[in-house]
Write a protein that holds these residues in place. Structure first.
Motif, mmCIF file in Angstrom:
data_model
loop_
_atom_site.group_PDB
_atom_site.id
_atom_site.type_symbol
_atom_site.label_atom_id
_atom_site.label_comp_id
_atom_site.label_asym_id
_atom_site.label_seq_id
_atom_site.Cartn_x
_atom_site.Cartn_y
_atom_site.Cartn_z
ATOM 1 N N ALA A 51 0.831 -1.208 0.000
ATOM 2 C CA ALA A 51 0.000 0.000 0.000
ATOM 3 C C ALA A 51 0.866 1.258 0.000
ATOM 4 O O ALA A 51 0.600 2.212 -0.749
ATOM 5 C CB ALA A 51 -0.929 -0.011 1.214
ATOM 6 N N LEU A 52 1.905 1.271 0.808
ATOM 7 C CA LEU A 52 2.771 2.446 0.877
ATOM 8 C C LEU A 52 3.557 2.636 -0.410
ATOM 9 O O LEU A 52 3.765 3.768 -0.853
ATOM 10 C CB LEU A 52 3.728 2.317 2.064
ATOM 11 N N GLU A 53 3.979 1.541 -1.016
ATOM 12 C CA GLU A 53 4.699 1.663 -2.292
ATOM 13 C C GLU A 53 3.779 2.221 -3.369
ATOM 14 O O GLU A 53 4.183 3.054 -4.190
ATOM 15 C CB GLU A 53 5.253 0.306 -2.707
ATOM 16 N N HIS A 54 2.513 1.794 -3.355
ATOM 17 C CA HIS A 54 1.525 2.316 -4.304
ATOM 18 C C HIS A 54 1.287 3.807 -4.045
ATOM 19 O O HIS A 54 1.251 4.609 -4.988
ATOM 20 C CB HIS A 54 0.219 1.536 -4.146
ATOM 21 N N SER A 63 13.236 0.926 0.438
ATOM 22 C CA SER A 63 14.157 1.706 -0.396
ATOM 23 C C SER A 63 13.452 2.401 -1.550
ATOM 24 O O SER A 63 14.041 3.292 -2.183
ATOM 25 C CB SER A 63 15.265 0.802 -0.933
ATOM 26 N N PHE A 64 12.195 2.029 -1.827
ATOM 27 C CA PHE A 64 11.468 2.723 -2.895
ATOM 28 C C PHE A 64 11.349 4.217 -2.593
ATOM 29 O O PHE A 64 11.187 5.028 -3.502
ATOM 30 C CB PHE A 64 10.081 2.110 -3.106
ATOM 31 N N LYS A 65 11.464 4.603 -1.316
ATOM 32 C CA LYS A 65 11.360 6.015 -0.963
ATOM 33 C C LYS A 65 12.568 6.819 -1.437
ATOM 34 O O LYS A 65 12.516 8.050 -1.477
ATOM 35 C CB LYS A 65 11.202 6.173 0.556
ATOM 36 N N GLU A 66 13.643 6.128 -1.780
ATOM 37 C CA GLU A 66 14.849 6.832 -2.193
ATOM 38 C C GLU A 66 14.652 7.610 -3.492
ATOM 39 O O GLU A 66 15.348 8.597 -3.739
ATOM 40 C CB GLU A 66 16.000 5.832 -2.351
ATOM 41 N N GLU A 67 13.705 7.155 -4.330
ATOM 42 C CA GLU A 67 13.511 7.840 -5.609
ATOM 43 C C GLU A 67 13.050 9.276 -5.405
ATOM 44 O O GLU A 67 13.476 10.188 -6.133
ATOM 45 C CB GLU A 67 12.514 7.081 -6.491
ATOM 46 N N MET A 68 12.186 9.511 -4.403
ATOM 47 C CA MET A 68 11.741 10.870 -4.131
ATOM 48 C C MET A 68 12.927 11.738 -3.713
ATOM 49 O O MET A 68 13.062 12.894 -4.152
ATOM 50 C CB MET A 68 10.669 10.882 -3.048
ATOM 51 N N ALA A 69 13.799 11.179 -2.882
ATOM 52 C CA ALA A 69 14.973 11.920 -2.434
ATOM 53 C C ALA A 69 15.889 12.242 -3.614
ATOM 54 O O ALA A 69 16.409 13.363 -3.727
ATOM 55 C CB ALA A 69 15.726 11.107 -1.385
ATOM 56 N N ARG A 90 15.033 12.615 -6.681
ATOM 57 C CA ARG A 90 14.423 13.634 -7.538
ATOM 58 C C ARG A 90 14.554 15.027 -6.930
ATOM 59 O O ARG A 90 14.680 16.018 -7.653
ATOM 60 C CB ARG A 90 12.952 13.286 -7.797
ATOM 61 N N THR A 91 14.509 15.103 -5.611
ATOM 62 C CA THR A 91 14.726 16.398 -4.971
ATOM 63 C C THR A 91 16.150 16.884 -5.230
ATOM 64 O O THR A 91 16.379 18.061 -5.532
ATOM 65 C CB THR A 91 14.466 16.308 -3.458
ATOM 66 N N THR A 92 17.117 15.969 -5.144
ATOM 67 C CA THR A 92 18.504 16.325 -5.441
ATOM 68 C C THR A 92 18.635 16.823 -6.878
ATOM 69 O O THR A 92 19.309 17.832 -7.149
ATOM 70 C CB THR A 92 19.421 15.114 -5.218
ATOM 71 N N THR A 93 17.979 16.134 -7.803
ATOM 72 C CA THR A 93 18.021 16.544 -9.208
ATOM 73 C C THR A 93 17.402 17.927 -9.393
ATOM 74 O O THR A 93 17.923 18.765 -10.144
ATOM 75 C CB THR A 93 17.277 15.519 -10.084
ATOM 76 N N ALA A 94 16.297 18.183 -8.704
ATOM 77 C CA ALA A 94 15.631 19.488 -8.810
ATOM 78 C C ALA A 94 16.536 20.599 -8.294
ATOM 79 O O ALA A 94 16.597 21.696 -8.868
ATOM 80 C CB ALA A 94 14.319 19.469 -8.038
ATOM 81 N N ILE A 95 17.256 20.343 -7.213
ATOM 82 C CA ILE A 95 18.174 21.340 -6.667
ATOM 83 C C ILE A 95 19.355 21.556 -7.612
ATOM 84 O O ILE A 95 19.795 22.693 -7.853
ATOM 85 C CB ILE A 95 18.661 20.913 -5.269
ATOM 86 N N ARG A 96 19.866 20.476 -8.180
ATOM 87 C CA ARG A 96 20.985 20.599 -9.115
ATOM 88 C C ARG A 96 20.592 21.429 -10.338
ATOM 89 O O ARG A 96 21.394 22.200 -10.859
ATOM 90 C CB ARG A 96 21.459 19.213 -9.530
ATOM 91 N N ARG A 97 19.356 21.293 -10.783
ATOM 92 C CA ARG A 97 18.897 22.103 -11.923
ATOM 93 C C ARG A 97 18.925 23.588 -11.568
ATOM 94 O O ARG A 97 19.262 24.429 -12.407
ATOM 95 C CB ARG A 97 17.481 21.684 -12.326
#
Length: 212
Positions: free
Chosen positions: A78-81, A137-143, A145-152
């Protein structure tokens, strides 16, 4: 469930009919949706029972076990969804942004709004003991993406050059702390979350303050 899951509706009282052949995935999705509604209400995965989920869907408890071996397996699914839905919602929020800073603000604002609307799910997703018992570890993708947004923002010259991963970690720590305090101590006179988050963006990432 999407990023703005509606409030829990009244549980079914009449038994549902058997799903037609080949629609097992549909039942699995209904079980996950029911679990998310209950978790949002309970704010505690340990308080969730598979029997309660079965009642919410209108099926026998044995039907839940066909899809999930135990409560932890159901909660994790449920949390992964839920997390996948959040990722899509963040993508949509960022897509209309005029520049990288606006995109970073949009994603951070959406996550803050979601946590305010679903404090129960927030607690289970980030504060439950399931985090220590199970690989999430599926939560790592959000982290990431935040790093990518900051790098942009840095690459566009809209934030000082620096370590985007460290800035991302600092930002996520600050935002989660602000959200967690509000979820666990809602009676305190908190300032608007949006204003506090904007201060985090200015101080921790170095973007210019939001105009207006």
């Amino acid at each position: 469930m999407d990023a703005t899951t509606p409030a829990r509706t009244t549980a079914r009282t009449a038994p549902r009919g058997r799903n037609p052949r080949g629609q097992g995935e549909r039942l699995r999705a209904e079980i996950i949706d029911a679990a998310l509604r209950l978790l949002d209400e309970l704010a505690d995965d340990q308080a969730l029972s598979l029997r309660a989920v079965a009642r919410e869907v209108g099926i026998a408890a044995t039907s839940v076990y066909i899809h999930f071996a135990d409560r932890d397996a159901l909660v994790l699914a449920a949390l992964e969804h839920c997390h996948a839905d959040l990722l899509r919602a963040v993508d949509n929020a960022e897509s209309g942004a005029a520049d990288p800073v606006a995109a970073l603000r949009a994603r951070t604002a959406l996550l803050g709004a979601w946590s305010r609307e679903h404090p129960g799910l927030y607690k289970v997703l980030h504060e439950s003991t399931l985090n220590r018992r199970t690989d999430m570890s599926f939560k790592e993708e959000m982290a990431q993406r935040t790093t990518t947004a900051i790098r942009r923002c840095m690459d566009a010259g809209l934030a000082p050059q620096g370590d985007a991963e460290t800035a991302s970690l600092d930002l996520r720590t600050a935002v989660h702390g602000a959200v967690s305090l509000r979820v666990n101590q809602p009676e305190l006179p908190w300032p608007p979350l949006e204003e506090q988050v904007d201060r985090f963006l200015v101080k921790l990432v170095g973007v210019p303050p939001e105009e207006g």
